[in-house]
Design a protein around this motif. Sequence first.
Motif, short mmCIF file in Angstrom:
data_model
loop_
_atom_site.label_atom_id
_atom_site.label_comp_id
_atom_site.label_asym_id
_atom_site.label_seq_id
_atom_site.Cartn_x
_atom_site.Cartn_y
_atom_site.Cartn_z
N HIS A 217 -2.41 31.88 90.58
CA HIS A 217 -3.75 31.33 90.71
C HIS A 217 -4.28 31.69 92.09
CE1 HIS A 217 -3.12 28.80 87.16
NE2 HIS A 217 -1.89 28.66 87.62
N ILE A 218 -5.54 32.05 92.14
CA ILE A 218 -6.20 32.32 93.41
C ILE A 218 -7.26 31.25 93.59
CG2 ILE A 218 -7.51 33.97 94.77
CD1 ILE A 218 -6.34 36.15 93.00
N LEU A 219 -7.19 30.55 94.70
CA LEU A 219 -8.19 29.54 95.04
C LEU A 219 -8.86 29.97 96.34
CD1 LEU A 219 -5.40 27.92 93.94
CD2 LEU A 219 -7.11 26.16 93.84
N HIS A 220 -10.06 29.49 96.56
CA HIS A 220 -10.74 29.82 97.80
C HIS A 220 -11.56 28.64 98.29
CE1 HIS A 220 -14.01 30.57 94.91
NE2 HIS A 220 -14.81 30.23 95.91
N ARG A 221 -11.88 28.68 99.56
CA ARG A 221 -12.84 27.74 100.13
C ARG A 221 -13.69 28.53 101.12
NH1 ARG A 221 -9.01 23.63 103.57
NH2 ARG A 221 -8.00 25.18 104.88
N THR A 222 -14.88 28.03 101.34
CA THR A 222 -15.82 28.74 102.20
C THR A 222 -16.21 27.88 103.39
OG1 THR A 222 -17.71 27.93 100.92
CG2 THR A 222 -16.78 30.07 100.29
N LEU A 223 -16.70 28.53 104.40
CA LEU A 223 -17.22 27.86 105.58
C LEU A 223 -18.70 28.24 105.66
CD1 LEU A 223 -16.55 26.17 108.13
CD2 LEU A 223 -16.25 28.35 109.33
N SER A 224 -19.55 27.24 105.54
CA SER A 224 -20.99 27.51 105.58
C SER A 224 -21.40 27.85 107.01
CB SER A 224 -21.78 26.32 105.05
OG SER A 224 -21.64 25.23 105.92
N VAL A 225 -22.62 28.36 107.15
CA VAL A 225 -23.11 28.73 108.48
C VAL A 225 -23.23 27.52 109.40
CG1 VAL A 225 -24.28 30.96 108.56
CG2 VAL A 225 -25.22 29.19 107.16
N ASP A 226 -23.39 26.33 108.84
CA ASP A 226 -23.49 25.13 109.68
C ASP A 226 -22.11 24.54 109.99
OD1 ASP A 226 -22.73 23.89 107.34
OD2 ASP A 226 -24.52 22.64 107.16
N GLY A 227 -21.03 25.19 109.55
CA GLY A 227 -19.68 24.75 109.88
C GLY A 227 -19.02 23.84 108.86
N THR A 228 -19.67 23.60 107.70
CA THR A 228 -19.11 22.74 106.67
C THR A 228 -18.11 23.52 105.82
OG1 THR A 228 -21.24 21.61 106.56
CG2 THR A 228 -19.67 21.17 104.78
N GLU A 229 -16.93 22.92 105.66
CA GLU A 229 -15.88 23.56 104.87
C GLU A 229 -15.92 23.01 103.45
OE1 GLU A 229 -11.42 22.94 105.55
OE2 GLU A 229 -12.03 24.41 107.07
N SER A 230 -15.87 23.89 102.44
CA SER A 230 -15.90 23.44 101.05
C SER A 230 -14.49 23.03 100.59
CB SER A 230 -16.44 24.54 100.14
OG SER A 230 -15.49 25.58 100.01
N GLU A 231 -14.43 22.44 99.41
CA GLU A 231 -13.14 22.12 98.78
C GLU A 231 -12.55 23.42 98.21
OE1 GLU A 231 -11.63 19.06 98.57
OE2 GLU A 231 -13.23 18.39 99.91
N TRP A 232 -11.24 23.39 97.93
CA TRP A 232 -10.62 24.55 97.28
C TRP A 232 -11.15 24.65 95.86
CZ3 TRP A 232 -8.05 28.09 99.89
CH2 TRP A 232 -7.41 27.75 101.06
N ARG A 233 -11.50 25.85 95.45
CA ARG A 233 -11.98 26.12 94.08
C ARG A 233 -11.19 27.28 93.50
NH1 ARG A 233 -17.99 26.99 95.82
NH2 ARG A 233 -17.79 25.43 97.42
N GLU A 234 -11.00 27.23 92.20
CA GLU A 234 -10.32 28.33 91.51
C GLU A 234 -11.24 29.55 91.52
OE1 GLU A 234 -6.87 29.32 88.88
OE2 GLU A 234 -7.49 27.25 89.07
N THR A 235 -10.74 30.67 92.00
CA THR A 235 -11.52 31.90 92.09
C THR A 235 -11.64 32.56 90.72
OG1 THR A 235 -10.73 32.22 94.33
CG2 THR A 235 -11.72 34.12 93.26
#
Length: 178
Positions: free
Chosen positions: A61-79
């Motif tokens: 399984h590949i999961l990812h999370r992103t960092l928005s331009v304002d510095g907010t980190e998302s939850e892990w999501r299945e890619t």
Amino acid sequence: MKRPPLSELVVAAAATAMLTATFFSQHPNRLFDRFRAQDKIGFWLPNWRFFAPEPAQNDFHILHRTLSVDGTESEWRETHQTTQRKLAHFVWFPSRRTDKGIFDTTADLMGAIPFGSEAVLRSPAYRTLAAFVLRRIRETSPAPIAGYQFMLASSTGYDGATEPEEILISPFIPLEQQ
């Protein structure tokens, strides 16, 4: 009784030789692959070894999370989710290529893990997975991001008996803003 023409005998002998070579080249011992080595394009001697010598016992399984331009980190999501099988897939299953590609790339990456993080980060498998994750992020989220991170996990498959086990978490991958 009339004897068959020489051309029919030659064709029958060639077909018998091809069938015999195909039969022996299916043996699990790679010593018998010398017949197949003569068939440079793989047309005359098919490979009908239906089962892998070590069948896969896990799904990756590949999961990812992103960092928005304002510095907010998302939850892990299945890619990417492994496609649930349907009867129609017996005939047509093009998305299986993506599943197989992910499995093979992940298996390659697993081979680099014992050599340390530098070997992992330099491996083509790592770069391939990072690019795949970034493409999926861009397909599913139009919002600009400052960067992303992905995780590789393993589970025993559809039975759901165990939670996925973490194998690798990539370092944060920053993106240049367009």
